[in-house]
Design an enzyme around this catalytic site. Sequence first.
Site, mmCIF file in Angstrom:
data_model
loop_
_atom_site.group_PDB
_atom_site.id
_atom_site.type_symbol
_atom_site.label_atom_id
_atom_site.label_comp_id
_atom_site.label_asym_id
_atom_site.label_seq_id
_atom_site.Cartn_x
_atom_site.Cartn_y
_atom_site.Cartn_z
ATOM 1 N N ILE A 235 24.706 16.562 -7.285
ATOM 2 C CA ILE A 235 24.449 17.902 -6.763
ATOM 3 C C ILE A 235 24.426 18.854 -7.943
ATOM 4 O O ILE A 235 25.312 18.818 -8.799
ATOM 5 C CB ILE A 235 25.548 18.355 -5.772
ATOM 6 N N CYS A 236 23.404 19.689 -8.013
ATOM 7 C CA CYS A 236 23.317 20.728 -9.026
ATOM 8 C C CYS A 236 23.454 20.127 -10.430
ATOM 9 O O CYS A 236 22.790 19.147 -10.768
ATOM 10 C CB CYS A 236 24.380 21.793 -8.753
ATOM 11 N N SER A 237 24.326 20.689 -11.261
ATOM 12 C CA SER A 237 24.451 20.229 -12.646
ATOM 13 C C SER A 237 25.163 18.899 -12.780
ATOM 14 O O SER A 237 25.322 18.382 -13.885
ATOM 15 C CB SER A 237 25.165 21.288 -13.497
ATOM 16 N N GLY A 238 25.576 18.297 -11.655
ATOM 17 C CA GLY A 238 26.075 16.930 -11.705
ATOM 18 C C GLY A 238 25.028 15.974 -12.254
ATOM 19 O O GLY A 238 25.364 14.886 -12.728
ATOM 20 N N THR B 95 17.552 19.538 -10.564
ATOM 21 C CA THR B 95 18.867 20.169 -10.584
ATOM 22 C C THR B 95 18.645 21.626 -10.205
ATOM 23 O O THR B 95 17.527 22.017 -9.855
ATOM 24 C CB THR B 95 19.526 20.025 -11.975
#
Length: 320
Positions: A105-108, A125
């Site tokens: 999720i996102c910057s993961g 992202t």
Amino acid sequence: MSRRRIGFLVFDGVKMLDFAGPAEVFVEANQTLDAYEVVPVSADGREVGTSIGARVSVACAAHEAGWFDTVVIPGSELAPREFVTPELLEAARSLAGRTRRLTSICSGAFVLAELGLLNGKRATTHWKFTRELAQRYPEIRVEPDPIFVRDGRVFTSAGVAAGVDLALALVEDDHGADAARAVAQSLLVYMQRSGGQSQFSASLSGPAPRTPLVRAVAGLVWADPAHPYTVQELASLGGVSVRHLTRLFRADLESSPAEYVAYVRFSVAREKLDAGCTVTESATAAGYGTSEAMRRAFVARLGISPRKYQQRFRSTLRSA
């Protein structure tokens, strides 16, 4: 049927909604399906502090967690270089070898990227991180616009609410559209937007001009996007040479003046379509000479026509 184990790798600084939003989708699915076991883990088995200051307890350390159906790696408001630590990477590497599906999720996504797990794959992202992801990891085919992307067993998503969209898509993969729709209705969210749907919130969120002259010229374009601007005219309005204006735009916005005008027109056209305007009305307001010119711009940027884009957006609204 045994429950599918969904592991969330959390860490100090994890964005709470990146973790809690998708987790709630799986928990809510259990109201009717009893299908999932949500298991938060950390690198060392200790509780972690989240972006909102609350602390989250975990079940165990990552290396003790066993097999998962799905592993989710949330993002953080911290810069990737700050939160992607050697300890987090080792934990993620361990989990990646013990799961059927791997998601971020996102910057993961930077965790998966640093491990080489996105090399040669399509990925996304949050829009504010896509440029950095592409620059740091050129082996990844970064797609900045979709809210989530699937490539094989690996799923990546944009930030925050897009994690809910992704989790709903996973529920649909596991148990069908009716199950996912029931979860969406219970949570009062959209029945998941198509993964290819644009990160709508980014339509007006390109880089903000910092230089006063660039800011002034950009403001003129936003004020009247339908005007047939030329680079020579923009330079004249700014009182500088074409060469100097181009140099300022490159330094400030990493685009040429002409590219910026095209960006503004596309953003305005997309907003008009989102507001319910026809393709012709949107093309006129945005400064495209014809509807066909706008169609070409949409296909080049999003891979779909303006009409299909609008139909997709409207169907999302109806499915809430």
